[in-house]
Enzyme design. Structure first.
Site, mmCIF file in Angstrom:
data_model
loop_
_atom_site.group_PDB
_atom_site.id
_atom_site.type_symbol
_atom_site.label_atom_id
_atom_site.label_comp_id
_atom_site.label_asym_id
_atom_site.label_seq_id
_atom_site.Cartn_x
_atom_site.Cartn_y
_atom_site.Cartn_z
ATOM 1 N N ILE A 167 66.772 33.971 37.674
ATOM 2 C CA ILE A 167 66.496 33.086 36.536
ATOM 3 C C ILE A 167 66.519 33.878 35.221
ATOM 4 O O ILE A 167 67.084 33.434 34.222
ATOM 5 C CB ILE A 167 65.129 32.385 36.749
ATOM 6 N N SER A 188 55.712 28.091 37.818
ATOM 7 C CA SER A 188 56.380 27.595 39.031
ATOM 8 C C SER A 188 55.799 26.224 39.341
ATOM 9 O O SER A 188 54.629 25.946 39.035
ATOM 10 C CB SER A 188 56.093 28.540 40.198
ATOM 11 N N TYR A 236 49.726 33.490 44.660
ATOM 12 C CA TYR A 236 50.872 33.240 43.771
ATOM 13 C C TYR A 236 50.704 31.891 43.070
ATOM 14 O O TYR A 236 50.864 31.794 41.846
ATOM 15 C CB TYR A 236 52.167 33.283 44.589
ATOM 16 N N LYS A 284 50.329 31.255 38.991
ATOM 17 C CA LYS A 284 51.244 30.399 38.232
ATOM 18 C C LYS A 284 50.487 29.270 37.527
ATOM 19 O O LYS A 284 50.907 28.791 36.475
ATOM 20 C CB LYS A 284 52.344 29.863 39.157
ATOM 21 N N THR A 337 67.687 31.807 44.353
ATOM 22 C CA THR A 337 67.768 33.209 43.915
ATOM 23 C C THR A 337 67.312 34.086 45.083
ATOM 24 O O THR A 337 66.876 33.575 46.117
ATOM 25 C CB THR A 337 66.818 33.494 42.729
HETATM 26 N N1 LIG Z 1 63.391 31.247 42.541
HETATM 27 C C1 LIG Z 1 62.504 30.277 42.587
HETATM 28 O O1 LIG Z 1 62.585 29.359 43.456
HETATM 29 C C2 LIG Z 1 61.367 30.226 41.612
HETATM 30 C C3 LIG Z 1 60.624 29.041 41.527
HETATM 31 C C4 LIG Z 1 59.576 28.969 40.621
HETATM 32 C C5 LIG Z 1 59.284 30.032 39.798
HETATM 33 N N2 LIG Z 1 60.015 31.186 39.900
HETATM 34 C C6 LIG Z 1 59.661 32.275 39.007
HETATM 35 O O2 LIG Z 1 60.796 32.663 38.261
HETATM 36 C C7 LIG Z 1 60.714 34.045 37.928
HETATM 37 C C8 LIG Z 1 62.003 34.732 38.300
HETATM 38 O O3 LIG Z 1 62.231 34.555 39.687
HETATM 39 P P1 LIG Z 1 63.703 34.692 40.298
HETATM 40 O O4 LIG Z 1 63.806 33.691 41.373
HETATM 41 O O5 LIG Z 1 64.719 34.723 39.231
HETATM 42 O O6 LIG Z 1 63.592 36.148 40.978
HETATM 43 P P2 LIG Z 1 64.750 37.190 41.381
HETATM 44 O O7 LIG Z 1 66.065 36.513 41.517
HETATM 45 O O8 LIG Z 1 64.196 37.928 42.545
HETATM 46 O O9 LIG Z 1 64.824 38.167 40.115
HETATM 47 C C9 LIG Z 1 63.697 38.876 39.719
HETATM 48 C C10 LIG Z 1 64.042 39.753 38.538
HETATM 49 O O10 LIG Z 1 62.836 40.324 38.046
HETATM 50 C C11 LIG Z 1 62.895 41.758 38.153
HETATM 51 N N3 LIG Z 1 61.533 42.190 38.472
HETATM 52 C C12 LIG Z 1 60.831 42.045 39.614
HETATM 53 N N4 LIG Z 1 59.603 42.555 39.489
HETATM 54 C C13 LIG Z 1 59.511 43.033 38.221
HETATM 55 C C14 LIG Z 1 58.485 43.688 37.477
HETATM 56 N N5 LIG Z 1 57.292 43.981 38.016
HETATM 57 N N6 LIG Z 1 58.740 44.038 36.196
HETATM 58 C C15 LIG Z 1 59.934 43.748 35.642
HETATM 59 N N7 LIG Z 1 60.941 43.157 36.290
HETATM 60 C C16 LIG Z 1 60.727 42.793 37.565
HETATM 61 C C17 LIG Z 1 63.988 42.041 39.183
HETATM 62 O O11 LIG Z 1 64.678 43.272 38.971
HETATM 63 P P3 LIG Z 1 64.137 44.702 39.526
HETATM 64 O O12 LIG Z 1 64.104 44.593 41.005
HETATM 65 O O13 LIG Z 1 65.128 45.705 39.006
HETATM 66 O O14 LIG Z 1 62.794 44.877 38.897
HETATM 67 C C18 LIG Z 1 64.948 40.895 38.879
HETATM 68 O O15 LIG Z 1 65.737 41.189 37.753
HETATM 69 C C19 LIG Z 1 59.466 34.581 38.637
HETATM 70 O O16 LIG Z 1 58.400 34.624 37.707
HETATM 71 C C20 LIG Z 1 59.194 33.526 39.716
HETATM 72 O O17 LIG Z 1 57.820 33.460 40.023
HETATM 73 C C21 LIG Z 1 61.055 31.299 40.784
#
Ligand SMILES: NC(=O)c1ccc[n+]([C@@H]2O[C@H](COP(=O)([O-])OP(=O)(O)OC[C@H]3O[C@@H](n4cnc5c(N)ncnc54)[C@H](OP(=O)(O)O)[C@@H]3O)[C@@H](O)[C@H]2O)c1
Length: 281
Positions: free
Chosen positions: A48, A173, A186, A190, A221
């Site tokens: 995201i 979330s 978690y 959120k 993702t």
């Molecule tokens: N995917 C879903 O279904 C979903 C739904 C609701 C909310 N969200 C929220 O959306 C956000 C992004 O999720 P996503 O699905 O895009 O995850 P993702 O695809 O796993 O990407 C996570 C990104 O954050 C970086 N990251 C992880 N831990 C970090 C830290 N401590 N400090 C800085 N960077 C960090 C990762 O890179 P590195 O490994 O290099 O750090 C990566 O660039 C999160 O807050 C998640 O809770 C996701």
């Protein structure tokens, strides 16, 4: 120790020891609704955050991309620069004070300040019961998901204030509203972000800084891959969200660009779901 990385800044070529910075020569001055604006997006090398960084840059902003791993920052910066977009990249684990400080220094030194902060970095180290979560799990989730956005913002606000305006987007979330039992701490982190959004929006309104929150549903993702593997669950999700498809990272990006833009100048303190139909009310 971070490697020495070369970067280009407005046509000049510098060598920058200890700092992972790359900047396109076009820099500020692009066209688009966010032209001449600077955006910082945490957790933006994948998923995201990456889609948001790309969208803000396509809409004209100079974007600071960051995440924990150098190679991911390099890959994301190269991909976005390859599309002709203006980006700077630096390592920042949002839970580490020294990394947050380096990010702020990069923003001030190489971008001259900022207009937008998007906090997308988030973690969920546990799939299990809330009461079974260890103190370490609680600390990690609350530190990265809740404390880090507030601490990062406290350092960046003075630089936004200098510009007389700003916009912040936190990333919560749908589990903040509709908790999933196996994601206890978690979910709680959120839900705290919804309150952080409301509280900060009041605190920062007098400074001309708006604070809103993106509330994604399940988005395809790496983060949600444990869910993709459960075919029955995944297919049921499409039915639950009514729109008959699973969300993609790009579905979240347009809303964030809008919330940063002047079109949203009368919107603050809002938590907005991007989840198809959601049964939260
Ligand atoms: N995917 C879903 O279904 C979903 C739904 C609701 C909310 N969200 C929220 O959306 C956000 C992004 O999720 P996503 O699905 O895009 O995850 P993702 O695809 O796993 O990407 C996570 C990104 O954050 C970086 N990251 C992880 N831990 C970090 C830290 N401590 N400090 C800085 N960077 C960090 C990762 O890179 P590195 O490994 O290099 O750090 C990566 O660039 C999160 O807050 C998640 O809770 C996701």
């Amino acid at each position: 120790m971070l490697p020495t990385v070369a970067y280009i800044h407005r046509g000049l070529f510098h060598s920058c020891a200890g700092l992972s910075v790359r900047m396109t020569s076009s820099g500020i001055g692009q066209k688009g609704i966010l032209a001449n604006r600077v955006a910082v997006v945490t957790g933006s090398t994948d998923g995201i955050g990456f889609a948001i960084a790309r969208r803000l840059a396509r809409d004209g902003a100079l974007v600071v991309v960051s995440s924990r791993k150098q190679q991911n920052v390099d890959r994301a910066v190269a991909a976005l620069q390859g599309e002709g977009l203006s980006v700077v990249g630096t390592v920042c684990h949002v839970g580490k004070a020294e990394d947050r400080e380096r990010l702020v220094a990069t923003v001030v030194e190489h971008c001259g300040g900022l207009d937008f902060l998007v906090c997308s970095a988030g973690v969920n180290p546990l799939v299990g019961s809330t009461l079974g979560a260890s103190e370490q799990v609680w600390d990690k989730i609350l530190e990265v998901n809740v404390k880090a956005p507030a601490l990062m913002l406290s350092q960046l606000v003075p630089h936004m204030e200098k510009r007389g305006r700003g916009a912040v987007v936190l990333v919560s979330s749908i589990s903040a509203y509709v908790p999933r039992v196996e994601l206890g701490p978690y979910n709680i982190s959120k839900t705290a972000l919804l309150s952080l959004t409301r509280t900060l929006s009041l605190e920062l309104a007098p400074k001309g800084i708006r604070v809103n929150c993106l509330v994604p549903g399940v988005i395809k993702t790496d983060f949600s891959k444990v869910l993709h593997k459960n075919e029955v669950f995944w297919n049921n999700l499409k039915e639950d969200h009514k729109v008959q498809r699973i969300g993609q990272p790009e579905d979240c990006a347009g809303l964030v660009s809008f919330l940063c833009s002047p079109d949203a100048s009368y919107i603050t303190g809002e938590n907005i779901a991007v989840a198809g139909f959601s049964s939260r009310l």
